[in-house]
Design a protein around this motif. Structure first.
Motif, PDB file in Angstrom:
ATOM      1  N   ALA A  47       8.933   9.933  22.666  1.00  0.00           N
ATOM      2  CA  ALA A  47       9.816  10.934  22.506  1.00  0.00           C
ATOM      3  C   ALA A  47       9.588  10.972  20.816  1.00  0.00           C
ATOM      4  CB  ALA A  47      11.270  10.463  22.587  1.00  0.00           C
ATOM      5  N   GLY A  48       9.722  10.092  20.057  1.00  0.00           N
ATOM      6  CA  GLY A  48       9.361  10.368  18.619  1.00  0.00           C
ATOM      7  C   GLY A  48       8.331  10.858  18.347  1.00  0.00           C
ATOM      8  N   LEU A  49       7.061  10.423  18.852  1.00  0.00           N
ATOM      9  CA  LEU A  49       5.731  10.974  18.439  1.00  0.00           C
ATOM     10  C   LEU A  49       5.648  12.264  18.934  1.00  0.00           C
ATOM     11  CD1 LEU A  49       3.720   7.699  19.333  1.00  0.00           C
ATOM     12  CD2 LEU A  49       3.992   8.779  17.017  1.00  0.00           C
ATOM     13  N   THR A  60      12.593  15.862  15.132  1.00  0.00           N
ATOM     14  CA  THR A  60      12.516  14.354  14.776  1.00  0.00           C
ATOM     15  C   THR A  60      13.712  14.007  14.625  1.00  0.00           C
ATOM     16  OG1 THR A  60      10.114  14.983  13.918  1.00  0.00           O
ATOM     17  CG2 THR A  60      11.174  12.912  13.324  1.00  0.00           C
ATOM     18  N   LYS A  61      14.394  14.771  13.681  1.00  0.00           N
ATOM     19  CA  LYS A  61      15.819  14.563  13.053  1.00  0.00           C
ATOM     20  C   LYS A  61      16.815  14.476  14.023  1.00  0.00           C
ATOM     21  CE  LYS A  61      18.347  17.642  11.042  1.00  0.00           C
ATOM     22  NZ  LYS A  61      18.984  18.910  10.287  1.00  0.00           N
ATOM     23  N   GLN A  62      16.791  15.078  15.156  1.00  0.00           N
ATOM     24  CA  GLN A  62      17.620  15.079  16.206  1.00  0.00           C
ATOM     25  C   GLN A  62      17.738  13.490  16.878  1.00  0.00           C
ATOM     26  OE1 GLN A  62      17.417  18.793  18.633  1.00  0.00           O
ATOM     27  NE2 GLN A  62      18.093  20.024  16.877  1.00  0.00           N
ATOM     28  N   PHE A  63      16.324  13.248  17.267  1.00  0.00           N
ATOM     29  CA  PHE A  63      15.763  11.910  17.822  1.00  0.00           C
ATOM     30  C   PHE A  63      16.461  10.954  16.952  1.00  0.00           C
ATOM     31  CE2 PHE A  63      12.985   8.419  18.566  1.00  0.00           C
ATOM     32  CZ  PHE A  63      13.574   8.035  19.980  1.00  0.00           C
ATOM     33  N   ALA A 108      15.999  10.811  27.822  1.00  0.00           N
ATOM     34  CA  ALA A 108      17.209  12.019  27.854  1.00  0.00           C
ATOM     35  C   ALA A 108      16.590  12.884  26.894  1.00  0.00           C
ATOM     36  CB  ALA A 108      18.423  11.463  27.632  1.00  0.00           C
ATOM     37  N   PHE A 109      16.067  12.368  25.608  1.00  0.00           N
ATOM     38  CA  PHE A 109      15.426  13.258  24.510  1.00  0.00           C
ATOM     39  C   PHE A 109      14.189  13.944  25.110  1.00  0.00           C
ATOM     40  CE2 PHE A 109      12.873  14.334  20.975  1.00  0.00           C
ATOM     41  CZ  PHE A 109      13.670  14.915  20.155  1.00  0.00           C
ATOM     42  N   ILE A 110      13.460  13.507  25.801  1.00  0.00           N
ATOM     43  CA  ILE A 110      12.435  14.203  26.276  1.00  0.00           C
ATOM     44  C   ILE A 110      12.767  15.296  27.133  1.00  0.00           C
ATOM     45  CG2 ILE A 110      10.263  14.097  27.817  1.00  0.00           C
ATOM     46  CD1 ILE A 110       9.787  11.128  26.648  1.00  0.00           C
ATOM     47  N   GLN A 111      13.835  15.008  28.076  1.00  0.00           N
ATOM     48  CA  GLN A 111      14.233  16.200  28.874  1.00  0.00           C
ATOM     49  C   GLN A 111      14.908  17.197  28.437  1.00  0.00           C
ATOM     50  OE1 GLN A 111      17.798  16.310  30.017  1.00  0.00           O
ATOM     51  NE2 GLN A 111      17.213  18.347  30.728  1.00  0.00           N
ATOM     52  N   ARG A 112      15.975  16.636  27.459  1.00  0.00           N
ATOM     53  CA  ARG A 112      16.899  17.679  26.803  1.00  0.00           C
ATOM     54  C   ARG A 112      16.023  18.511  25.901  1.00  0.00           C
ATOM     55  NH1 ARG A 112      21.364  20.668  26.551  1.00  0.00           N
ATOM     56  NH2 ARG A 112      22.539  20.501  24.764  1.00  0.00           N
ATOM     57  N   ARG A 113      15.106  17.885  25.194  1.00  0.00           N
ATOM     58  CA  ARG A 113      14.338  18.648  24.008  1.00  0.00           C
ATOM     59  C   ARG A 113      13.150  19.530  24.537  1.00  0.00           C
ATOM     60  NH1 ARG A 113      15.462  21.116  19.234  1.00  0.00           N
ATOM     61  NH2 ARG A 113      13.703  21.049  17.744  1.00  0.00           N
ATOM     62  N   GLY A 155      24.193   9.998  26.616  1.00  0.00           N
ATOM     63  CA  GLY A 155      25.495  10.906  25.927  1.00  0.00           C
ATOM     64  C   GLY A 155      25.112  10.975  24.461  1.00  0.00           C
ATOM     65  N   SER A 156      24.543  10.052  23.774  1.00  0.00           N
ATOM     66  CA  SER A 156      24.157  10.182  22.201  1.00  0.00           C
ATOM     67  C   SER A 156      23.128  11.164  22.266  1.00  0.00           C
ATOM     68  CB  SER A 156      23.802   8.857  21.790  1.00  0.00           C
ATOM     69  OG  SER A 156      22.432   8.532  22.110  1.00  0.00           O
ATOM     70  N   THR A 157      22.052  11.305  23.187  1.00  0.00           N
ATOM     71  CA  THR A 157      21.194  12.302  23.110  1.00  0.00           C
ATOM     72  C   THR A 157      21.637  13.678  23.405  1.00  0.00           C
ATOM     73  OG1 THR A 157      19.531  10.738  23.888  1.00  0.00           O
ATOM     74  CG2 THR A 157      18.970  13.179  24.301  1.00  0.00           C
ATOM     75  N   TYR A 158      22.762  13.916  24.072  1.00  0.00           N
ATOM     76  CA  TYR A 158      23.025  15.156  24.601  1.00  0.00           C
ATOM     77  C   TYR A 158      24.075  15.585  23.130  1.00  0.00           C
ATOM     78  CZ  TYR A 158      21.027  16.628  28.946  1.00  0.00           C
ATOM     79  OH  TYR A 158      20.347  16.952  29.715  1.00  0.00           O
ATOM     80  N   LEU A 159      24.696  14.586  22.676  1.00  0.00           N
ATOM     81  CA  LEU A 159      25.531  15.061  21.595  1.00  0.00           C
ATOM     82  C   LEU A 159      24.581  15.444  20.356  1.00  0.00           C
ATOM     83  CD1 LEU A 159      28.263  14.673  20.100  1.00  0.00           C
ATOM     84  CD2 LEU A 159      27.570  12.388  19.404  1.00  0.00           C
ATOM     85  N   PHE A 160      23.488  15.054  20.042  1.00  0.00           N
ATOM     86  CA  PHE A 160      22.647  15.442  19.023  1.00  0.00           C
ATOM     87  C   PHE A 160      21.603  16.677  19.293  1.00  0.00           C
ATOM     88  CE2 PHE A 160      24.681  11.803  17.417  1.00  0.00           C
ATOM     89  CZ  PHE A 160      25.242  12.043  16.342  1.00  0.00           C
ATOM     90  N   THR A 161      20.996  16.556  20.371  1.00  0.00           N
ATOM     91  CA  THR A 161      19.972  16.946  20.719  1.00  0.00           C
ATOM     92  C   THR A 161      20.139  18.573  21.385  1.00  0.00           C
ATOM     93  OG1 THR A 161      18.681  15.105  21.288  1.00  0.00           O
ATOM     94  CG2 THR A 161      17.437  16.986  21.917  1.00  0.00           C
TER      95      THR A 161
END
Length: 188
Positions: A47-49, A60-63, A108-113, A155-161
């Motif tokens: 996800a980060g890469l 990057t910041k959201q992750f 979740a980050f990969i899916q959401r973003r 949850g944390s991912t949907y909060l910021f991403t």
């Protein structure tokens, strides 16, 4: 490419692993646990890469916020709840599963973003991590620990991403010997 790397490591680990526990566990249980150990780091790394390769600095910041939040919440709950590990160990940090939190934060980050096209595979791999925490030879967690870890990660991912949006506008200029072209495109 990442999946090939993971499969290679798992294959090497499977071929080289020696099961010496008196016959109480099968080899597949060790492979499952090792797979979970790898994927809990590989999914957030992917996800980060991805944000770096796409030059998606906002992503990057959201992750970073998502992952940091999930880590802090998980570690705080482990200290507050002090749930004992299964199988009679004298460890009191079972709730929630940190491996599962890490894997589901990445998935979740990969899916959401970036959408379900990649997210469905990431969630599948994250689910393997959850299963590995319950069904591996050490049985570190029960279903509630794993579900809580997944919930914190998601949850944390949907909060910021926020979903990744490429520019809807494209302006270009081209020319040849006799003509100059100016184009403006807008995607609906």
């Amino acid at each position: 490419m990442l999946v090939c790397f993971i499969i290679s490591i798992i294959g090497i680990k499977f071929c080289n692993s020696q099961v010496n526990d008196g016959g109480t566990h099968e080899k597949w249980e060790y492979v499952l646990e090792d797979t979970g150990d790898i994927l809990q780091l590989a999914l957030p790394a992917a996800a980060g890469l991805t944000t770096i390769f796409k030059k998606d600095w906002e992503g990057t910041k959201q992750f970073a916020f998502s992952y940091a939040t999930s880590f802090v919440v998980t570690q705080a709950l482990k200290k507050i709840v002090r749930k004992p590990r299964p199988e009679g160990r004298n460890l009191y940090d079972a709730f929630p599963s940190g491996h599962t939190t890490s894997a589901f934060t990445g998935a979740a980050f990969i899916q959401r973003r970036y959408g379900w096209k990649y997210g469905k595979y990431a969630y599948f791999l994250a689910s393997i991590v959850g299963v590995s925490r319950m069904e591996g030879p050490d049985g570190w967690h029960d279903i509630w620990d794993v579900l809580a870890g997944a919930g914190i990660g998601i949850g944390s991912t949907y909060l910021f991403t926020k979903p990744y949006e490429q520019s809807k506008y494209n302006i270009s200029l081209s020319y040849n010997k006799n003509q100059i072209y100016f184009s403006f495109n807008y995607r609906f």
